[in-house]
Design a protein around this motif. Sequence first.
Motif, PDB file in Angstrom:
ATOM      1  N   UNK A  63       5.185  40.492  65.704  1.00 39.40           N
ATOM      2  CA  UNK A  63       6.370  39.648  65.816  1.00 39.40           C
ATOM      3  C   UNK A  63       7.670  40.381  65.585  1.00 39.40           C
ATOM      4  N   UNK A  64       7.620  41.700  65.625  1.00 34.27           N
ATOM      5  CA  UNK A  64       8.839  42.468  65.393  1.00 34.27           C
ATOM      6  C   UNK A  64       9.551  42.765  66.709  1.00 34.27           C
ATOM      7  N   UNK A  65       8.776  43.016  67.747  1.00 38.67           N
ATOM      8  CA  UNK A  65       9.365  43.212  69.072  1.00 38.67           C
ATOM      9  C   UNK A  65       8.946  42.066  69.993  1.00 38.67           C
ATOM     10  N   UNK A  66       9.725  41.846  71.030  1.00 35.87           N
ATOM     11  CA  UNK A  66       9.305  40.905  72.061  1.00 35.87           C
ATOM     12  C   UNK A  66       9.333  41.584  73.423  1.00 35.87           C
ATOM     13  N   UNK A  78      14.265  36.760  65.530  1.00 32.95           N
ATOM     14  CA  UNK A  78      14.084  36.667  64.079  1.00 32.95           C
ATOM     15  C   UNK A  78      12.835  37.459  63.718  1.00 32.95           C
ATOM     16  N   UNK A  79      12.988  38.796  63.666  1.00 30.54           N
ATOM     17  CA  UNK A  79      11.798  39.615  63.454  1.00 30.54           C
ATOM     18  C   UNK A  79      11.054  39.211  62.178  1.00 30.54           C
ATOM     19  N   UNK A  80       9.794  38.968  62.330  1.00 27.82           N
ATOM     20  CA  UNK A  80       8.930  38.718  61.180  1.00 27.82           C
ATOM     21  C   UNK A  80       9.054  39.928  60.284  1.00 27.82           C
ATOM     22  N   UNK A  81       9.571  39.763  59.128  1.00 31.71           N
ATOM     23  CA  UNK A  81       9.731  40.937  58.291  1.00 31.71           C
ATOM     24  C   UNK A  81       9.828  40.489  56.854  1.00 31.71           C
TER      25      UNK A  81
END
Lengths: 127, 127, 127, 127
Positions: A63-66, A78-81
């Motif tokens: 979920x960091x890149x799309x 909204x990068x999962x982080x």
Amino acid sequence: MFILNPGSGIPIYRQLVEQIRRLVAGGQLQPGDCLPSVRELASTHAVNPMTISKAYNQLEAEGILVRRRGRPMEVAARPTQADTPGQLLEPQLDELIQAARQLGVEVDTLPELLDDYLRQLRKEKSS
Amino acid sequence: MFILNPGSGIPIYRQLVEQIRRLVAGGQLQPGDCLPSVRELASTHAVNPMTISKAYNQLEAEGILVRRRGRPMEVAARPTQADTPGQLLEPQLDELIQAARQLGVEVDTLPELLDDYLRQLRKEKSS
Amino acid sequence: MFILNPGSGIPIYRQLVEQIRRLVAGGQLQPGDCLPSVRELASTHAVNPMTISKAYNQLEAEGILVRRRGRPMEVAARPTQADTPGQLLEPQLDELIQAARQLGVEVDTLPELLDDYLRQLRKEKSS
Amino acid sequence: MFILNPGSGIPIYRQLVEQIRRLVAGGQLQPGDCLPSVRELASTHAVNPMTISKAYNQLEAEGILVRRRGRPMEVAARPTQADTPGQLLEPQLDELIQAARQLGVEVDTLPELLDDYLRQLRKEKSS
DNA sequence: GTGGTCTAGACCACA
DNA sequence: GTGGTCTAGACCACA
């Protein structure tokens, strides 16, 4: 752009994943920013495109890149982080401390030793 | 005795090699000191004996350990060890600095950050 | 063991993923059951090992399979599987209904048509 | 007008081809009927015109559509269409049966299950 | 024996 | 131009 070390024992795609994760966590890659194309990264680092692709895939799964058709990969809105920059630094801190202990270097002297090392780097750079 | 992390991406035998190299360089393993038997290490770390054996073989080839028939591996009388403890810490220092840069952490603050981290570790330990 | 159709337009690794997902959901693959090795599946289906590996990777990421060093992949103890068999059949039901509508086949006659088709299959098999 | 699912793994142009083929086979598109222009379809489905064009080209090559200068594509006078509607449903029937088997759903119950599903769809629609 | 990583290179789908 | 899939094949780490 990235520092990939094929001889380190760590798979190249994992090195890439970790570095991108840090750049996103640290805000140097912002939501919506594009990453270099698979082919471009592959050629500038003399690495196979599939290796880059594997890293991008993993970051997408996290979920960091799309991925958008026909477009370069970009940083998620909204990068999962969950991790903070501080947490992302812990593995390196732990590694350093472990190595020091095994080398018999007194752990309390590490901050000073690090300070010296940084000073030395700065001197080399300026000369 | 050793810290082996199977999920780190670094091959287990390489983790072992590096740790023993550091213990010898730091003098915690002295010339003539014996190492645990392959079997013992394998069972205490739940790892296949061949993995341990591979690490020992490599250290023997480097001249750091010596093998004598029917005896446990031991540290060589004059272990080939060009690197000083300081040099053996550089990879960890470089890793830490690289990670900090990518996280946008100001490098100059690293020694202090490391100091805080050590203090925190000590507190956890004592509590 | 699996039915892989390279000409269907659906990537082979996705076909595999879906079929394994169904076998697990339907209980024909039970927790702890081993899957064929990457090489074995690859050779019996005349497919590249990496293609199989990609499917296994995805199923591991989904929590349906688990990987243990040097062992064949096996079904996770508690496979993540929110979907019931009924839900996993919906895509095929929807496809059938959509196709029927576009062919001008009255949707209400589909159950009967399916019944006839099954009867016909049984006859072919027995003859 | 068409149902295009970009995430299904099946190439979009293939989805289009199959749907038009069915509409012609089922008589909902009659010889001489015009199809939407490439641009129109592309914009209504948020898809690149080349993708639509590729589908039209393939159907022209199959003799199902004909292209006439300056005119929209239209259904061929005597569309080459060896398959009957029944045959064109077989892939979907086979898929359904295969999925059911892998899910451990008794195949004989499928017609009834399909009947229930249709009833449920009708109820949702009317509510 | 198991799976993992990587390469070089072909070809596809899509914008 | 973008990324995706797949192959054939080499070599590695581990049990």
